[in-house]
Design a protein around this motif. Structure first.
Motif, PDB file in Angstrom:
ATOM      1  N   LEU A  50       0.849  -1.185   0.000  1.00  0.00           N
ATOM      2  CA  LEU A  50       0.000   0.000   0.000  1.00  0.00           C
ATOM      3  C   LEU A  50       0.887   1.238   0.000  1.00  0.00           C
ATOM      4  O   LEU A  50       1.748   1.391   0.877  1.00  0.00           O
ATOM      5  CB  LEU A  50      -0.907   0.011   1.237  1.00  0.00           C
ATOM      6  N   HIS A  51       0.676   2.131  -0.985  1.00  0.00           N
ATOM      7  CA  HIS A  51       1.433   3.386  -1.060  1.00  0.00           C
ATOM      8  C   HIS A  51       0.438   4.536  -1.021  1.00  0.00           C
ATOM      9  O   HIS A  51      -0.407   4.674  -1.898  1.00  0.00           O
ATOM     10  CB  HIS A  51       2.256   3.444  -2.341  1.00  0.00           C
ATOM     11  N   ALA A  52       0.551   5.396   0.017  1.00  0.00           N
ATOM     12  CA  ALA A  52      -0.445   6.428   0.269  1.00  0.00           C
ATOM     13  C   ALA A  52      -0.072   7.796  -0.293  1.00  0.00           C
ATOM     14  O   ALA A  52      -0.529   8.815   0.223  1.00  0.00           O
ATOM     15  CB  ALA A  52      -0.726   6.534   1.766  1.00  0.00           C
ATOM     16  N   GLY A  53       0.712   7.850  -1.356  1.00  0.00           N
ATOM     17  CA  GLY A  53       0.887   9.090  -2.075  1.00  0.00           C
ATOM     18  C   GLY A  53       2.208   9.803  -1.886  1.00  0.00           C
ATOM     19  O   GLY A  53       3.047   9.415  -1.087  1.00  0.00           O
ATOM     20  N   ASP A  54       2.366  10.908  -2.652  1.00  0.00           N
ATOM     21  CA  ASP A  54       3.638  11.595  -2.827  1.00  0.00           C
ATOM     22  C   ASP A  54       4.671  10.611  -3.354  1.00  0.00           C
ATOM     23  O   ASP A  54       5.716  10.359  -2.752  1.00  0.00           O
ATOM     24  CB  ASP A  54       4.092  12.289  -1.543  1.00  0.00           C
ATOM     25  N   LEU A  55       4.333  10.079  -4.516  1.00  0.00           N
ATOM     26  CA  LEU A  55       5.232   9.171  -5.223  1.00  0.00           C
ATOM     27  C   LEU A  55       6.471   9.912  -5.721  1.00  0.00           C
ATOM     28  O   LEU A  55       7.564   9.344  -5.776  1.00  0.00           O
ATOM     29  CB  LEU A  55       4.487   8.549  -6.402  1.00  0.00           C
ATOM     30  N   SER A  56       6.283  11.173  -6.107  1.00  0.00           N
ATOM     31  CA  SER A  56       7.365  11.961  -6.691  1.00  0.00           C
ATOM     32  C   SER A  56       7.811  13.064  -5.739  1.00  0.00           C
ATOM     33  O   SER A  56       7.132  13.378  -4.761  1.00  0.00           O
ATOM     34  CB  SER A  56       6.909  12.569  -8.024  1.00  0.00           C
ATOM     35  N   SER A  57       8.956  13.671  -6.052  1.00  0.00           N
ATOM     36  CA  SER A  57       9.456  14.740  -5.201  1.00  0.00           C
ATOM     37  C   SER A  57       8.785  16.072  -5.530  1.00  0.00           C
ATOM     38  O   SER A  57       8.209  16.720  -4.659  1.00  0.00           O
ATOM     39  CB  SER A  57      10.981  14.848  -5.321  1.00  0.00           C
ATOM     40  N   TRP A  58       8.826  16.480  -6.811  1.00  0.00           N
ATOM     41  CA  TRP A  58       8.199  17.748  -7.189  1.00  0.00           C
ATOM     42  C   TRP A  58       7.251  17.590  -8.362  1.00  0.00           C
ATOM     43  O   TRP A  58       6.952  18.549  -9.061  1.00  0.00           O
ATOM     44  CB  TRP A  58       9.254  18.810  -7.470  1.00  0.00           C
ATOM     45  N   GLY A  59       6.784  16.374  -8.611  1.00  0.00           N
ATOM     46  CA  GLY A  59       5.654  16.181  -9.499  1.00  0.00           C
ATOM     47  C   GLY A  59       5.914  16.088 -10.973  1.00  0.00           C
ATOM     48  O   GLY A  59       4.963  16.096 -11.759  1.00  0.00           O
ATOM     49  N   SER A  60       7.161  15.974 -11.413  1.00  0.00           N
ATOM     50  CA  SER A  60       7.420  15.860 -12.841  1.00  0.00           C
ATOM     51  C   SER A  60       7.214  14.428 -13.310  1.00  0.00           C
ATOM     52  O   SER A  60       7.258  13.473 -12.524  1.00  0.00           O
ATOM     53  CB  SER A  60       8.854  16.302 -13.168  1.00  0.00           C
ATOM     54  N   TYR A  61       7.014  14.289 -14.607  1.00  0.00           N
ATOM     55  CA  TYR A  61       6.809  12.958 -15.180  1.00  0.00           C
ATOM     56  C   TYR A  61       8.024  12.049 -14.943  1.00  0.00           C
ATOM     57  O   TYR A  61       7.850  10.890 -14.529  1.00  0.00           O
ATOM     58  CB  TYR A  61       6.491  13.077 -16.672  1.00  0.00           C
ATOM     59  N   PRO A  62       9.270  12.505 -15.199  1.00  0.00           N
ATOM     60  CA  PRO A  62      10.420  11.621 -14.945  1.00  0.00           C
ATOM     61  C   PRO A  62      10.530  11.170 -13.490  1.00  0.00           C
ATOM     62  O   PRO A  62      10.919  10.036 -13.209  1.00  0.00           O
ATOM     63  CB  PRO A  62      11.627  12.475 -15.362  1.00  0.00           C
ATOM     64  N   GLN A  63      10.198  12.061 -12.546  1.00  0.00           N
ATOM     65  CA  GLN A  63      10.250  11.683 -11.136  1.00  0.00           C
ATOM     66  C   GLN A  63       9.203  10.625 -10.816  1.00  0.00           C
ATOM     67  O   GLN A  63       9.468   9.675 -10.065  1.00  0.00           O
ATOM     68  CB  GLN A  63      10.039  12.914 -10.259  1.00  0.00           C
ATOM     69  N   LEU A  64       8.013  10.792 -11.382  1.00  0.00           N
ATOM     70  CA  LEU A  64       6.969   9.791 -11.182  1.00  0.00           C
ATOM     71  C   LEU A  64       7.378   8.466 -11.804  1.00  0.00           C
ATOM     72  O   LEU A  64       7.187   7.394 -11.202  1.00  0.00           O
ATOM     73  CB  LEU A  64       5.653  10.284 -11.785  1.00  0.00           C
ATOM     74  N   ALA A  65       7.943   8.522 -13.006  1.00  0.00           N
ATOM     75  CA  ALA A  65       8.357   7.300 -13.701  1.00  0.00           C
ATOM     76  C   ALA A  65       9.407   6.533 -12.896  1.00  0.00           C
ATOM     77  O   ALA A  65       9.388   5.297 -12.866  1.00  0.00           O
ATOM     78  CB  ALA A  65       8.891   7.648 -15.084  1.00  0.00           C
ATOM     79  N   LYS A  66      10.295   7.245 -12.225  1.00  0.00           N
ATOM     80  CA  LYS A  66      11.317   6.580 -11.406  1.00  0.00           C
ATOM     81  C   LYS A  66      10.672   5.729 -10.322  1.00  0.00           C
ATOM     82  O   LYS A  66      11.064   4.580 -10.095  1.00  0.00           O
ATOM     83  CB  LYS A  66      12.245   7.628 -10.784  1.00  0.00           C
ATOM     84  N   THR A  67       9.653   6.297  -9.666  1.00  0.00           N
ATOM     85  CA  THR A  67       8.968   5.555  -8.607  1.00  0.00           C
ATOM     86  C   THR A  67       8.172   4.393  -9.169  1.00  0.00           C
ATOM     87  O   THR A  67       8.186   3.286  -8.611  1.00  0.00           O
ATOM     88  CB  THR A  67       8.055   6.489  -7.810  1.00  0.00           C
ATOM     89  N   VAL A  68       7.458   4.624 -10.258  1.00  0.00           N
ATOM     90  CA  VAL A  68       6.641   3.554 -10.843  1.00  0.00           C
ATOM     91  C   VAL A  68       7.516   2.400 -11.294  1.00  0.00           C
ATOM     92  O   VAL A  68       7.176   1.219 -11.075  1.00  0.00           O
ATOM     93  CB  VAL A  68       5.794   4.104 -12.005  1.00  0.00           C
ATOM     94  N   ASN A  69       8.655   2.704 -11.911  1.00  0.00           N
ATOM     95  CA  ASN A  69       9.569   1.640 -12.331  1.00  0.00           C
ATOM     96  C   ASN A  69      10.075   0.845 -11.135  1.00  0.00           C
ATOM     97  O   ASN A  69      10.241  -0.380 -11.199  1.00  0.00           O
ATOM     98  CB  ASN A  69      10.739   2.234 -13.110  1.00  0.00           C
ATOM     99  N   TRP A  70      10.304   1.532 -10.024  1.00  0.00           N
ATOM    100  CA  TRP A  70      10.726   0.847  -8.787  1.00  0.00           C
ATOM    101  C   TRP A  70       9.606  -0.023  -8.241  1.00  0.00           C
ATOM    102  O   TRP A  70       9.835  -1.182  -7.861  1.00  0.00           O
ATOM    103  CB  TRP A  70      11.152   1.895  -7.765  1.00  0.00           C
ATOM    104  N   LEU A  71       8.394   0.504  -8.211  1.00  0.00           N
ATOM    105  CA  LEU A  71       7.265  -0.281  -7.711  1.00  0.00           C
ATOM    106  C   LEU A  71       7.079  -1.562  -8.520  1.00  0.00           C
ATOM    107  O   LEU A  71       6.735  -2.611  -7.965  1.00  0.00           O
ATOM    108  CB  LEU A  71       5.980   0.555  -7.756  1.00  0.00           C
ATOM    109  N   ARG A  72       7.309  -1.485  -9.816  1.00  0.00           N
ATOM    110  CA  ARG A  72       7.150  -2.666 -10.667  1.00  0.00           C
ATOM    111  C   ARG A  72       8.114  -3.784 -10.270  1.00  0.00           C
ATOM    112  O   ARG A  72       7.807  -4.966 -10.452  1.00  0.00           O
ATOM    113  CB  ARG A  72       7.375  -2.298 -12.132  1.00  0.00           C
ATOM    114  N   THR A  73       9.272  -3.410  -9.719  1.00  0.00           N
ATOM    115  CA  THR A  73      10.269  -4.430  -9.367  1.00  0.00           C
ATOM    116  C   THR A  73       9.986  -5.105  -8.038  1.00  0.00           C
ATOM    117  O   THR A  73      10.573  -6.150  -7.743  1.00  0.00           O
ATOM    118  CB  THR A  73      11.674  -3.804  -9.290  1.00  0.00           C
ATOM    119  N   LEU A  74       9.106  -4.528  -7.228  1.00  0.00           N
ATOM    120  CA  LEU A  74       8.852  -5.083  -5.900  1.00  0.00           C
ATOM    121  C   LEU A  74       8.037  -6.368  -6.010  1.00  0.00           C
ATOM    122  O   LEU A  74       7.208  -6.512  -6.911  1.00  0.00           O
ATOM    123  CB  LEU A  74       8.142  -4.050  -5.023  1.00  0.00           C
ATOM    124  N   PRO A  75       8.239  -7.317  -5.082  1.00  0.00           N
ATOM    125  CA  PRO A  75       7.690  -8.669  -5.258  1.00  0.00           C
ATOM    126  C   PRO A  75       6.213  -8.823  -4.909  1.00  0.00           C
ATOM    127  O   PRO A  75       5.642  -9.883  -5.135  1.00  0.00           O
ATOM    128  CB  PRO A  75       8.545  -9.498  -4.294  1.00  0.00           C
TER     129      PRO A  75
END
Length: 256
Positions: A50-75
């Motif tokens: 469960l992730h309750a938000g503020d995925l990114s630091s300042w809301g840019s697409y690349p920052q969001l993509a970094k987190t989403v790519n990390w979430l995809r790797t989690l088991p």
């Protein structure tokens, strides 16, 4: 560890040797929030992340993509995610990014790659998700928080808050909101409670009598977890999962 007949809570543990899963009669939820594009955390395995938000630091697409790519790797086979006030590129009402960027950001949260990784992005949405032990859980997620500075998914007053939280179905068992409710793990550095009064009122109503786990973040210094017994006897776990470098993701086991 804090335990009861229907819940086990682990705010502190050895990250190299997390507590053993209690078995098929339980579902393990691993709770994080406010990761702000950081991906160094040692996240233990579980049935649901469960992730309750503020995925990114300042809301840019690349920052969001970094987190989403990390979430995809989690088991975790199921990952339920909401946005927060920092996730500007997901909020079309902010008007900071072109509509094409917002569309691309929302698509990244819900495209086939996200679904294959088990990601369920909820933006004022509900979802019924069946975990590996066969239990179907009812989730609801809201990215909103009371306005206090520039940011995304914010509302100005109790009236607007009521409109948002009236949408939560009474069947909700697992609630994700970015904001804490007033008076529950919402104490800021200045020593004042800054959670949402409207959300607190809804949590005390019959509307959310089935809610067993409420996960939020937003107020980093209020990180923590507690368990309370509601008037009908149901136990509810409340988690501020706004993780810092020294914190562990909070583990919550719920009996099915």
């Amino acid at each position: 560890m804090n335990t009861s007949s229907t819940a086990r809570i682990f705010p502190i543990y050895d990250p190299k040797n997390p507590p053993e899963h209690p078995g098929e009669e339980w579902t393990r939820f691993v709770c994080i929030s406010d990761t702000h594009s950081h991906t160094h955390y040692n996240v233990p395995p579980g049935d649901v992340l469960l992730h309750a938000g503020d995925l990114s630091s300042w809301g840019s697409y690349p920052q969001l993509a970094k987190t989403v790519n990390w979430l995809r790797t989690l088991p975790h086979p199921v990952k339920v995610v909401v946005a927060g006030n920092h996730d500007l590129c997901l909020d079309e009402e902010v008007e900071l990014y072109k509509s094409s960027v917002v569309t691309a950001a929302k698509d990244m949260m819900r495209n086939e790659a996200a679904l294959q990784a088990g990601i369920h992005y909820l933006e004022y949405d509900s979802a019924e998700v069946t975990v590996q032990n066969g239990r179907t859980w009812h989730f609801y997620g809201s990215p909103a928080a009371p306005k206090y500075a520039s940011g995304s998914f914010q509302y100005r007053d109790i009236k607007q808050g009521d409109k948002i939280y009236n949408r939560i179905p009474s069947s909700t068992e697992i609630l994700l909101t970015h904001t804490p409710p007033y008076g529950i793990h919402d104490l800021c550095k200045k020593g004042t409670h800054v959670g949402c009064r409207s959300l607190a009122s809804h949590l005390q109503s019959d509307q959310l009598a089935n809610c067993r786990l409420h996960v939020f973040g937003h107020i980093h210094e209020a990180f923590g977890v507690s368990i309370d017994t509601l008037p009908g006897g149901l136990e509810r776990v409340s988690v501020n999962a706004a993780i810092r470098r020294s914190d562990f993701p909070i583990i919550v086991d719920l009996r099915n």
